[in-house]
Design a protein around this motif. Structure first.
Motif, PDB file in Angstrom:
ATOM      1  N   SER A  48       0.832  -1.213   0.000  1.00 34.09           N
ATOM      2  CA  SER A  48       0.000   0.000   0.000  1.00 34.09           C
ATOM      3  C   SER A  48       0.860   1.254   0.000  1.00 34.09           C
ATOM      4  O   SER A  48       0.560   2.246  -0.678  1.00 34.09           O
ATOM      5  N   ILE A  49       1.947   1.244   0.773  1.00 31.62           N
ATOM      6  CA  ILE A  49       2.849   2.396   0.819  1.00 31.62           C
ATOM      7  C   ILE A  49       3.464   2.641  -0.560  1.00 31.62           C
ATOM      8  O   ILE A  49       3.532   3.781  -1.039  1.00 31.62           O
ATOM      9  N   VAL A  50       3.897   1.559  -1.202  1.00 33.31           N
ATOM     10  CA  VAL A  50       4.500   1.691  -2.536  1.00 33.31           C
ATOM     11  C   VAL A  50       3.472   2.189  -3.556  1.00 33.31           C
ATOM     12  O   VAL A  50       3.744   3.085  -4.361  1.00 33.31           O
ATOM     13  N   THR A  51       2.259   1.618  -3.492  1.00 36.05           N
ATOM     14  CA  THR A  51       1.235   1.950  -4.481  1.00 36.05           C
ATOM     15  C   THR A  51       0.678   3.351  -4.292  1.00 36.05           C
ATOM     16  O   THR A  51       0.616   4.146  -5.237  1.00 36.05           O
ATOM     17  N   PHE A  52       0.265   3.662  -3.064  1.00 34.68           N
ATOM     18  CA  PHE A  52      -0.425   4.941  -2.818  1.00 34.68           C
ATOM     19  C   PHE A  52       0.523   6.069  -2.414  1.00 34.68           C
ATOM     20  O   PHE A  52       0.179   7.245  -2.546  1.00 34.68           O
ATOM     21  N   GLY A  53       1.730   5.698  -1.915  1.00 32.88           N
ATOM     22  CA  GLY A  53       2.677   6.715  -1.500  1.00 32.88           C
ATOM     23  C   GLY A  53       3.725   6.994  -2.565  1.00 32.88           C
ATOM     24  O   GLY A  53       3.795   8.094  -3.105  1.00 32.88           O
ATOM     25  N   VAL A  54       4.505   5.974  -2.892  1.00 36.69           N
ATOM     26  CA  VAL A  54       5.594   6.158  -3.855  1.00 36.69           C
ATOM     27  C   VAL A  54       5.060   6.362  -5.265  1.00 36.69           C
ATOM     28  O   VAL A  54       5.447   7.308  -5.969  1.00 36.69           O
ATOM     29  N   ALA A  55       4.176   5.482  -5.711  1.00 40.54           N
ATOM     30  CA  ALA A  55       3.635   5.575  -7.076  1.00 40.54           C
ATOM     31  C   ALA A  55       2.510   6.598  -7.189  1.00 40.54           C
ATOM     32  O   ALA A  55       2.066   6.921  -8.292  1.00 40.54           O
ATOM     33  N   ARG A  56       2.024   7.078  -6.058  1.00 40.74           N
ATOM     34  CA  ARG A  56       0.972   8.109  -6.004  1.00 40.74           C
ATOM     35  C   ARG A  56      -0.308   7.712  -6.736  1.00 40.74           C
ATOM     36  O   ARG A  56      -0.957   8.531  -7.402  1.00 40.74           O
ATOM     37  N   ALA A  57      -0.663   6.425  -6.638  1.00 36.65           N
ATOM     38  CA  ALA A  57      -1.959   5.996  -7.165  1.00 36.65           C
ATOM     39  C   ALA A  57      -3.064   6.598  -6.308  1.00 36.65           C
ATOM     40  O   ALA A  57      -2.874   6.869  -5.119  1.00 36.65           O
ATOM     41  N   GLU A  58      -4.220   6.822  -6.925  1.00 37.43           N
ATOM     42  CA  GLU A  58      -5.320   7.455  -6.205  1.00 37.43           C
ATOM     43  C   GLU A  58      -5.847   6.520  -5.121  1.00 37.43           C
ATOM     44  O   GLU A  58      -6.187   5.366  -5.376  1.00 37.43           O
ATOM     45  N   LEU A 179     -16.118   1.017  -3.057  1.00 34.48           N
ATOM     46  CA  LEU A 179     -15.081   2.045  -3.148  1.00 34.48           C
ATOM     47  C   LEU A 179     -15.167   2.865  -4.434  1.00 34.48           C
ATOM     48  O   LEU A 179     -14.289   3.688  -4.691  1.00 34.48           O
ATOM     49  N   GLY A 180     -16.178   2.614  -5.248  1.00 30.38           N
ATOM     50  CA  GLY A 180     -16.384   3.440  -6.431  1.00 30.38           C
ATOM     51  C   GLY A 180     -15.778   2.857  -7.687  1.00 30.38           C
ATOM     52  O   GLY A 180     -15.621   1.638  -7.808  1.00 30.38           O
ATOM     53  N   ASP A 181     -15.401   3.736  -8.622  1.00 31.96           N
ATOM     54  CA  ASP A 181     -14.963   3.312  -9.952  1.00 31.96           C
ATOM     55  C   ASP A 181     -13.467   3.427 -10.165  1.00 31.96           C
ATOM     56  O   ASP A 181     -12.993   3.443 -11.305  1.00 31.96           O
ATOM     57  N   LEU A 182     -12.698   3.490  -9.087  1.00 30.90           N
ATOM     58  CA  LEU A 182     -11.248   3.562  -9.230  1.00 30.90           C
ATOM     59  C   LEU A 182     -10.709   2.234  -9.763  1.00 30.90           C
ATOM     60  O   LEU A 182     -11.430   1.229  -9.781  1.00 30.90           O
ATOM     61  N   PRO A 183      -9.445   2.193 -10.218  1.00 30.52           N
ATOM     62  CA  PRO A 183      -8.888   0.951 -10.742  1.00 30.52           C
ATOM     63  C   PRO A 183      -9.069  -0.230  -9.791  1.00 30.52           C
ATOM     64  O   PRO A 183      -8.956  -0.078  -8.569  1.00 30.52           O
ATOM     65  N   THR A 184      -9.321  -1.384 -10.376  1.00 31.20           N
ATOM     66  CA  THR A 184      -9.592  -2.587  -9.588  1.00 31.20           C
ATOM     67  C   THR A 184      -8.475  -2.889  -8.601  1.00 31.20           C
ATOM     68  O   THR A 184      -8.730  -3.214  -7.435  1.00 31.20           O
ATOM     69  N   CYS A 185      -7.236  -2.796  -9.045  1.00 27.68           N
ATOM     70  CA  CYS A 185      -6.101  -3.131  -8.179  1.00 27.68           C
ATOM     71  C   CYS A 185      -6.031  -2.208  -6.965  1.00 27.68           C
ATOM     72  O   CYS A 185      -5.699  -2.648  -5.860  1.00 27.68           O
ATOM     73  N   LEU A 190      -6.508  -1.834  -1.103  1.00 36.32           N
ATOM     74  CA  LEU A 190      -6.989  -1.172   0.105  1.00 36.32           C
ATOM     75  C   LEU A 190      -7.895  -2.110   0.904  1.00 36.32           C
ATOM     76  O   LEU A 190      -7.778  -2.212   2.133  1.00 36.32           O
ATOM     77  N   THR A 191      -8.791  -2.800   0.198  1.00 41.39           N
ATOM     78  CA  THR A 191      -9.701  -3.737   0.867  1.00 41.39           C
ATOM     79  C   THR A 191      -8.920  -4.813   1.608  1.00 41.39           C
ATOM     80  O   THR A 191      -9.199  -5.126   2.775  1.00 41.39           O
ATOM     81  N   LEU A 192      -7.919  -5.376   0.947  1.00 41.26           N
ATOM     82  CA  LEU A 192      -7.121  -6.441   1.547  1.00 41.26           C
ATOM     83  C   LEU A 192      -6.332  -5.937   2.751  1.00 41.26           C
ATOM     84  O   LEU A 192      -6.279  -6.593   3.799  1.00 41.26           O
ATOM     85  N   VAL A 241      -8.804  -9.214  -6.237  1.00 44.61           N
ATOM     86  CA  VAL A 241      -8.904  -8.687  -7.598  1.00 44.61           C
ATOM     87  C   VAL A 241      -9.939  -9.478  -8.390  1.00 44.61           C
ATOM     88  O   VAL A 241     -10.780  -8.901  -9.099  1.00 44.61           O
ATOM     89  N   ALA A 242      -9.917 -10.800  -8.246  1.00 43.68           N
ATOM     90  CA  ALA A 242     -10.823 -11.647  -9.019  1.00 43.68           C
ATOM     91  C   ALA A 242     -12.286 -11.370  -8.677  1.00 43.68           C
ATOM     92  O   ALA A 242     -13.131 -11.234  -9.572  1.00 43.68           O
ATOM     93  N   VAL A 243     -12.609 -11.302  -7.371  1.00 45.28           N
ATOM     94  CA  VAL A 243     -14.013 -11.088  -6.993  1.00 45.28           C
ATOM     95  C   VAL A 243     -14.447  -9.651  -7.228  1.00 45.28           C
ATOM     96  O   VAL A 243     -15.643  -9.337  -7.157  1.00 45.28           O
ATOM     97  N   THR A 244     -13.481  -8.759  -7.500  1.00 44.30           N
ATOM     98  CA  THR A 244     -13.833  -7.398  -7.907  1.00 44.30           C
ATOM     99  C   THR A 244     -14.146  -7.351  -9.398  1.00 44.30           C
ATOM    100  O   THR A 244     -15.002  -6.586  -9.850  1.00 44.30           O
ATOM    101  N   LEU A 245     -13.472  -8.210 -10.171  1.00 45.73           N
ATOM    102  CA  LEU A 245     -13.677  -8.241 -11.616  1.00 45.73           C
ATOM    103  C   LEU A 245     -14.970  -8.942 -12.018  1.00 45.73           C
ATOM    104  O   LEU A 245     -15.581  -8.602 -13.033  1.00 45.73           O
TER     105      LEU A 245
END
Length: 296
Positions: A48-58, A179-185, A190-192, A241-245
């Motif tokens: 999560s830190i890498v994804t939302f902090g370093v990579a600045r994903a929404e 969580l809305g329409d943001l990217p599945t990953c 975040l859910t996990l 990811v699978a049950v979100t898709l």
């Protein structure tokens, strides 16, 4: 995409479960179950830190309903894991896994009632075929033994495990979709992470109150426990990811390929012996899986 992701999830999950079963040599049941959360949560936080902090994903913003749903899913998974490990102890690894496969029908019913995602008629028929295969595996020599075996404590624990995992799968999908329409990953991660955090606190607090020796053992045996955490986060990410898709029924039904992997691990690693009727019954389960994927 959900099909290869689900297959990867099933592989990671059965390997993690086998490692947890192996940990029973040094840990009691509840501490062995706790390992997947205690050692999986740090990896989820790092991701999560890498994804939302370093990579600045929404970062998704959870609505109020997200919290009770994911908390309920987390608790259901804790109870399911404990029940599954108890089933392994009462019988063996492969048979305990078989009993837990009644999850297929439970997921279908819960998804239909709670999420409005019923299978098509042929999908329901295929799900029933899966259950017939599971029943055959429970009593491979004489089908009349099914009723007698239904009273087996291992069967009861297996069905309880199935119910816990079914509720968890449905809850994860509902929480992630809230969580809305943001990217599945992003939603899945975040859910996990939130679920593993809740599970670590809840299960850890329970052990701190009832079994401090077991809690210390989880720390002491960190070397064999770390692979459980790695496999847990890998498998849980793929499931999320699978049950979100797609709907949870399709994901968990395709995930029944785990049953075949369980028999392979049982034979090659744990040296458990099984008969030809058991392998034929496994093929019946696979036919049901293909039916749900094709017609669900």
């Amino acid at each position: 995409m959900w099909i290869p992701i689900t297959l990867a999830a099933a592989t990671f999950q059965i390997l993690r479960t086998a490692r947890q079963h192996d940990l029973r040599r040094v840990l009691d049941i509840v501490p062995a179950g706790f390992v997947r959360y205690a050692y999986g949560f740090p990896f989820a936080v790092l991701a999560s830190i890498v994804t939302f902090g370093v990579a600045r994903a929404e970062l998704p913003t959870p609505p109020p309903r997200f919290w009770p749903i994911i908390a309920g899913a987390g608790v259901a998974q804790i109870l399911g894991t404990i029940a599954l490990l108890r089933s392994f102890r009462m019988r063996d690894f492969a048979v305990g896994t078989v009993y837990a496969k009644t999850e297929v029908i439970i997921v279908a019913v819960v998804s239909a009632v709670a999420l409005g995602e019923p299978l098509a008629p042929l999908g329901w028929i295929s799900a029933v075929v899966c259950v017939i295969g599971v029943a055959w595996l429970a009593a491979p020599d004489r089908i009349t033994d099914i009723l007698r075996l239904a009273g087996d404590p291992a069967a009861s624990m297996g069905v309880l495990a199935a119910a816990g995992f079914a509720l968890a799968a449905t809850g994860i999908r509902a929480a992630s979709n809230s969580l809305g329409d943001l990217p599945t990953c992003n939603r899945a991660l975040l859910t996990l992470t939130v679920m593993l955090g809740i599970q670590t606190v809840v299960n850890g607090a329970q052990l701190a109150i009832t079994d401090r020796t077991g809690l210390r053992s989880v720390v002491t045996h960190w070397r064999p426990a770390i692979p459980v955490g790695v496999l847990s986060i890998a498998g849980s990410t793929c499931w999320a990811v699978a049950v979100t898709l797609t709907d949870a029924t399709r994901v968990r039904t395709l995930g029944q390929v785990e049953l075949v992997l369980a028999f392979a691990i049982s034979a090659m690693w744990l040296r458990e012996r099984h008969t030809r009727p058991e392998f034929v019954a496994s093929a019946v389960v696979l036919v049901g899986i293909v039916g749900v994927v094709a017609f669900g």
